[in-house]
Design an enzyme around this catalytic site. Sequence first.
Site, PDB file in Angstrom:
ATOM      1  N   GLY A  15       0.834  -1.210   0.000  1.00  0.00           N
ATOM      2  CA  GLY A  15       0.000   0.000   0.000  1.00  0.00           C
ATOM      3  C   GLY A  15       0.864   1.253   0.000  1.00  0.00           C
ATOM      4  O   GLY A  15       2.100   1.171  -0.030  1.00  0.00           O
ATOM      5  N   ASP A  36       0.462  -8.737   1.338  1.00  0.00           N
ATOM      6  CA  ASP A  36      -0.630  -7.889   0.839  1.00  0.00           C
ATOM      7  C   ASP A  36      -1.525  -8.749  -0.050  1.00  0.00           C
ATOM      8  O   ASP A  36      -1.027  -9.620  -0.760  1.00  0.00           O
ATOM      9  CB  ASP A  36      -0.032  -6.720   0.008  1.00  0.00           C
ATOM     10  CG  ASP A  36      -0.932  -5.497   0.012  1.00  0.00           C
ATOM     11  OD1 ASP A  36      -2.072  -5.608  -0.453  1.00  0.00           O
ATOM     12  OD2 ASP A  36      -0.480  -4.433   0.484  1.00  0.00           O
ATOM     13  N   THR A  40      -6.354  -3.147  -2.376  1.00  0.00           N
ATOM     14  CA  THR A  40      -6.167  -1.696  -2.564  1.00  0.00           C
ATOM     15  C   THR A  40      -4.684  -1.348  -2.743  1.00  0.00           C
ATOM     16  O   THR A  40      -4.365  -0.280  -3.257  1.00  0.00           O
ATOM     17  CB  THR A  40      -6.760  -0.859  -1.401  1.00  0.00           C
ATOM     18  OG1 THR A  40      -6.160  -1.282  -0.178  1.00  0.00           O
ATOM     19  CG2 THR A  40      -8.274  -1.014  -1.326  1.00  0.00           C
ATOM     20  N   ASP A  61      -4.287 -12.856   2.047  1.00  0.00           N
ATOM     21  CA  ASP A  61      -5.316 -12.119   2.777  1.00  0.00           C
ATOM     22  C   ASP A  61      -5.098 -12.419   4.262  1.00  0.00           C
ATOM     23  O   ASP A  61      -5.299 -13.554   4.704  1.00  0.00           O
ATOM     24  CB  ASP A  61      -6.692 -12.618   2.310  1.00  0.00           C
ATOM     25  CG  ASP A  61      -7.830 -11.948   3.064  1.00  0.00           C
ATOM     26  OD1 ASP A  61      -7.557 -11.234   4.058  1.00  0.00           O
ATOM     27  OD2 ASP A  61      -8.983 -12.141   2.665  1.00  0.00           O
ATOM     28  N   VAL A  62      -4.702 -11.405   5.026  1.00  0.00           N
ATOM     29  CA  VAL A  62      -4.307 -11.647   6.425  1.00  0.00           C
ATOM     30  C   VAL A  62      -5.504 -11.905   7.342  1.00  0.00           C
ATOM     31  O   VAL A  62      -5.325 -12.166   8.532  1.00  0.00           O
ATOM     32  CB  VAL A  62      -3.454 -10.483   7.001  1.00  0.00           C
ATOM     33  CG1 VAL A  62      -2.164 -10.340   6.210  1.00  0.00           C
ATOM     34  CG2 VAL A  62      -4.211  -9.176   7.044  1.00  0.00           C
ATOM     35  N   TYR A  67       0.824 -17.183   7.882  1.00  0.00           N
ATOM     36  CA  TYR A  67       1.914 -18.115   8.131  1.00  0.00           C
ATOM     37  C   TYR A  67       3.224 -17.484   7.661  1.00  0.00           C
ATOM     38  O   TYR A  67       3.319 -17.010   6.533  1.00  0.00           O
ATOM     39  CB  TYR A  67       1.686 -19.440   7.389  1.00  0.00           C
ATOM     40  CG  TYR A  67       2.841 -20.379   7.551  1.00  0.00           C
ATOM     41  CD1 TYR A  67       3.066 -21.012   8.782  1.00  0.00           C
ATOM     42  CD2 TYR A  67       3.754 -20.580   6.517  1.00  0.00           C
ATOM     43  CE1 TYR A  67       4.165 -21.839   8.957  1.00  0.00           C
ATOM     44  CE2 TYR A  67       4.847 -21.405   6.686  1.00  0.00           C
ATOM     45  CZ  TYR A  67       5.050 -22.033   7.902  1.00  0.00           C
ATOM     46  OH  TYR A  67       6.145 -22.838   8.082  1.00  0.00           O
ATOM     47  N   LYS A 110       2.710 -13.152  18.986  1.00  0.00           N
ATOM     48  CA  LYS A 110       2.828 -13.928  20.240  1.00  0.00           C
ATOM     49  C   LYS A 110       3.624 -15.207  19.996  1.00  0.00           C
ATOM     50  O   LYS A 110       4.562 -15.528  20.737  1.00  0.00           O
ATOM     51  CB  LYS A 110       1.410 -14.247  20.731  1.00  0.00           C
ATOM     52  CG  LYS A 110       1.326 -15.154  21.931  1.00  0.00           C
ATOM     53  CD  LYS A 110      -0.119 -15.160  22.440  1.00  0.00           C
ATOM     54  CE  LYS A 110      -0.378 -16.373  23.296  1.00  0.00           C
ATOM     55  NZ  LYS A 110      -0.935 -17.486  22.519  1.00  0.00           N
ATOM     56  N   TYR A 150     -14.727   1.505   9.257  1.00  0.00           N
ATOM     57  CA  TYR A 150     -13.290   1.741   9.424  1.00  0.00           C
ATOM     58  C   TYR A 150     -12.998   2.137  10.874  1.00  0.00           C
ATOM     59  O   TYR A 150     -12.124   1.559  11.526  1.00  0.00           O
ATOM     60  CB  TYR A 150     -12.852   2.851   8.468  1.00  0.00           C
ATOM     61  CG  TYR A 150     -11.365   3.118   8.454  1.00  0.00           C
ATOM     62  CD1 TYR A 150     -10.470   2.164   7.972  1.00  0.00           C
ATOM     63  CD2 TYR A 150     -10.853   4.331   8.890  1.00  0.00           C
ATOM     64  CE1 TYR A 150      -9.105   2.413   7.937  1.00  0.00           C
ATOM     65  CE2 TYR A 150      -9.487   4.596   8.845  1.00  0.00           C
ATOM     66  CZ  TYR A 150      -8.619   3.639   8.374  1.00  0.00           C
ATOM     67  OH  TYR A 150      -7.258   3.892   8.340  1.00  0.00           O
ATOM     68  N   TYR A 164      -3.869  -8.204  24.118  1.00  0.00           N
ATOM     69  CA  TYR A 164      -2.709  -9.094  23.931  1.00  0.00           C
ATOM     70  C   TYR A 164      -1.513  -8.589  24.731  1.00  0.00           C
ATOM     71  O   TYR A 164      -0.719  -9.365  25.243  1.00  0.00           O
ATOM     72  CB  TYR A 164      -2.348  -9.205  22.435  1.00  0.00           C
ATOM     73  CG  TYR A 164      -2.962 -10.428  21.802  1.00  0.00           C
ATOM     74  CD1 TYR A 164      -4.331 -10.506  21.604  1.00  0.00           C
ATOM     75  CD2 TYR A 164      -2.181 -11.521  21.422  1.00  0.00           C
ATOM     76  CE1 TYR A 164      -4.912 -11.622  21.034  1.00  0.00           C
ATOM     77  CE2 TYR A 164      -2.757 -12.645  20.857  1.00  0.00           C
ATOM     78  CZ  TYR A 164      -4.121 -12.693  20.665  1.00  0.00           C
ATOM     79  OH  TYR A 164      -4.682 -13.822  20.111  1.00  0.00           O
TER      80      TYR A 164
END
Length: 322
Positions: A15, A36, A40, A61-62, A67, A110, A150, A164
């Site tokens: 991005g 990514d 976008t 796509d996260v 991984y 983590k 958003y 976390y």
Amino acid sequence: MSSATPRTLITGGAGFLGSHLCERFLAEGHHVICMDNLITGSANNIAHLMGHERFEFVKLDVTTFIYVQGELDYVLHFASPASPIDYLKLPIQTLKVGALGTHKALGLAKEKNARLLLASTSEVYGDPLTHPQKESYWGNVNPVGMRGVYDEAKRFAEAMTMAYHRYHEVETRIVRIFNTYGPRMRLDDGRALPTFMKQALMGDPITVFGDGSQTRSFCYVDDLVEGIYRLLLSDEPEPVNVGNPDEISILDFAKEIIELTDSSSEIVFKPLPKDDPQVRQPDISRAKEVLGWTPSYDRAEGLRKTLSYFEEQIAKRETAEA
Ligand code: UDP
């Protein structure tokens, strides 16, 4: 953290901001994994980094699962549609990447014992009732409005990051990014700056929404990247505003761009989108104190650098269409 060459994952690395971060971390000697899904982001933004021995690109796509093989020292979670027209077009993906994507990025941090930096936003303040905005302000967000996808995703992302940090003791950092501009913004991303520059360069009318009295404070991308880099290396787990406090009304901004481009464009007024924040200006006292950071580019200089980029993009587009 262990490896001699730090290994850094940047989600949303193709991005606008992500690609500048990839460059900076490569320059600092890191091994950079840029992730990514290119919905976008654009491969063009990182084309010049392909082939660099410390750079990898992973198309993913996260929101599903992240991984990464081997060790990781830092995770920078920047994946998200970020301009209003993008997140209005992609509302579910925006919610998912802020919520599920942040969860996956934190889980990965983590697992790898890495430090995570979350890209949050001044949008967590919504249409703010205090001015300028300090980190201690909780915001004025309409959860069910068009921008809510958003704003709420990023608010959730901050809450998840702090959970976390507190519960799993993951080292985390949260940057609240204010309007940022510079090369590699998309000409058609719908935001004021690229839209006005494109309109001015093409001689088209400049579309100011509302009466243009709403304000924004624009930060040049190199300043933002410096602030983020310092925050990552700091000990500050609380959110930190990074932005340029130099505030301007959108109408004056449109005039500034007409002058800069020496354009004959006229200004036309269009309806103000719903929930459009009336004012926005970062209070950067915390960034000054904790990071020793202040922006160094003034708008005139930043805009000149950005203009050359947009001129090239328009020339390329015209050649392609010819
Ligand atoms: N805006 C405008 N004309 C445009 C695009 C945006 O007047 O063609 C206004 C928009 O309504 C907002 C400001 O410019 O008040 C900044 O909008 P942008 O989309 O750049 O970012 P935002 O800060 O709203 O996320």
